[in-house]
Design a protein around this motif. Structure first.
Motif, PDB file in Angstrom:
ATOM      1  N   THR A  67      -1.795   6.962   1.995  1.00  0.00           N
ATOM      2  CA  THR A  67      -2.394   5.555   2.497  1.00  0.00           C
ATOM      3  C   THR A  67      -3.147   5.744   3.733  1.00  0.00           C
ATOM      4  OG1 THR A  67      -0.662   4.380   1.446  1.00  0.00           O
ATOM      5  CG2 THR A  67      -1.792   3.291   3.082  1.00  0.00           C
ATOM      6  N   SER A  68      -4.406   5.502   3.799  1.00  0.00           N
ATOM      7  CA  SER A  68      -5.265   5.878   5.127  1.00  0.00           C
ATOM      8  C   SER A  68      -5.087   4.678   6.217  1.00  0.00           C
ATOM      9  CB  SER A  68      -6.518   6.198   4.788  1.00  0.00           C
ATOM     10  OG  SER A  68      -7.297   4.739   4.313  1.00  0.00           O
TER      11      SER A  68
ATOM     12  N   GLN B 167      -7.536   1.877   5.039  1.00  0.00           N
ATOM     13  CA  GLN B 167      -6.784   1.024   3.917  1.00  0.00           C
ATOM     14  C   GLN B 167      -5.963  -0.107   4.693  1.00  0.00           C
ATOM     15  OE1 GLN B 167      -5.385   4.238   1.565  1.00  0.00           O
ATOM     16  NE2 GLN B 167      -5.994   3.276  -0.058  1.00  0.00           N
TER      17      GLN B 167
ATOM     18  N   LEU C 223       0.534  -1.395  -0.052  1.00  0.00           N
ATOM     19  CA  LEU C 223       0.068  -0.347  -0.056  1.00  0.00           C
ATOM     20  C   LEU C 223       0.816   1.428   0.171  1.00  0.00           C
ATOM     21  CD1 LEU C 223      -3.044  -0.978   2.550  1.00  0.00           C
ATOM     22  CD2 LEU C 223      -3.055  -0.698   0.086  1.00  0.00           C
TER      23      LEU C 223
ATOM     24  N   TYR D 172       0.667   3.816  -2.941  1.00  0.00           N
ATOM     25  CA  TYR D 172       0.208   5.133  -2.666  1.00  0.00           C
ATOM     26  C   TYR D 172       0.709   6.187  -1.916  1.00  0.00           C
ATOM     27  CZ  TYR D 172      -4.119   1.980  -4.003  1.00  0.00           C
ATOM     28  OH  TYR D 172      -4.655   1.253  -4.626  1.00  0.00           O
TER      29      TYR D 172
END
Length: 208
Positions: A31-32, A35, A22, A26
């Motif tokens: 990247t949250s 996520q 991730l 991203y």
């Protein structure tokens, strides 16, 4: 009898590997947490913080994992068992090869994960800059070895040559992310090495 904590429902190694993908795809800031938790098997926030303390600490662990898995490409610049020219060319080719593979996100995580970041995340930018400077140091050592052992002339502008090859190395990431195939990047590396050869030829002519 004291209560024991709830067992983790995820494998830590697999979780870090998922987070690496991730962050690689991203970037750190984009990247949250949602996520990350989803990729780790839909774990709870409590489980996430218990395991990694923070998104930043997880990212630092991801960087260590990334370097251990893919750092061998850059470490080729340190190989003293071959000529400095060969080490430089092989290092660039290995970087191009792994950055264009379709088994993971394209490009280099150390370059792409903080292309842009807010002022609050400058320390993350500094973390990756430190890792990139380490590779620059290996390139510098490779070129200095070439001057010391006579592959390149003593008059070589070492700083310029370092910048030339490091700039190309970093540029591989955007080329790979834009879909430029390995074969095209490898062909460009072959032409780039002609700069090295031209310096060697000038040295040979002066010696004659």
């Amino acid at each position: 009898m004291p209560r024991t904590g709830r067992p983790r429902t995820f494998n830590r190694d697999e979780a870090v590997a998922a987070a690496m993908i991730l962050f690689w795809e991203y970037g750190f800031e984009s990247t949250s947490l949602a996520q990350l938790k989803a990729a780790m098997g839909d774990i709870s926030s409590a489980s996430f913080y218990a395991a990694f303390k923070s998104k930043e600490e997880l990212f630092r662990e991801v960087i260590d994992r990334y370097i251990s898995m893919y750092g061998h490409a850059s470490e080729t610049f340190k190989n003293t068992n071959i000529t400095s020219r060969a080490a430089m060319e092989m290092g660039l080719l290995e970087a191009a090869r792994f950055q264009t593979e379709n088994t993971h996100p394209l490009g280099c995580l150390l370059v792409l994960s903080t292309v842009n970041c807010s002022p609050e995340q400058q320390h993350i930018q500094d973390l990756l800059s430190k890792e990139r400077k380490r590779v620059r140091g290996w390139i510098k050592d490779c070129i200095e070895r070439a001057v010391t052992n006579g592959e390149l002339p003593g008059s070589t502008d070492i700083s310029m040559v370092i910048t030339l090859f490091e700039t190309f190395l970093r540029g591989i990431s955007t080329q790979a992310r834009d879909g430029v195939p390995y074969e095209e990047i490898a062909a460009a590396i072959t032409h780039l090495m002609s700069v090295w050869d031209s310096l060697s030829v000038e040295h040979d002519i002066r010696e004659d």
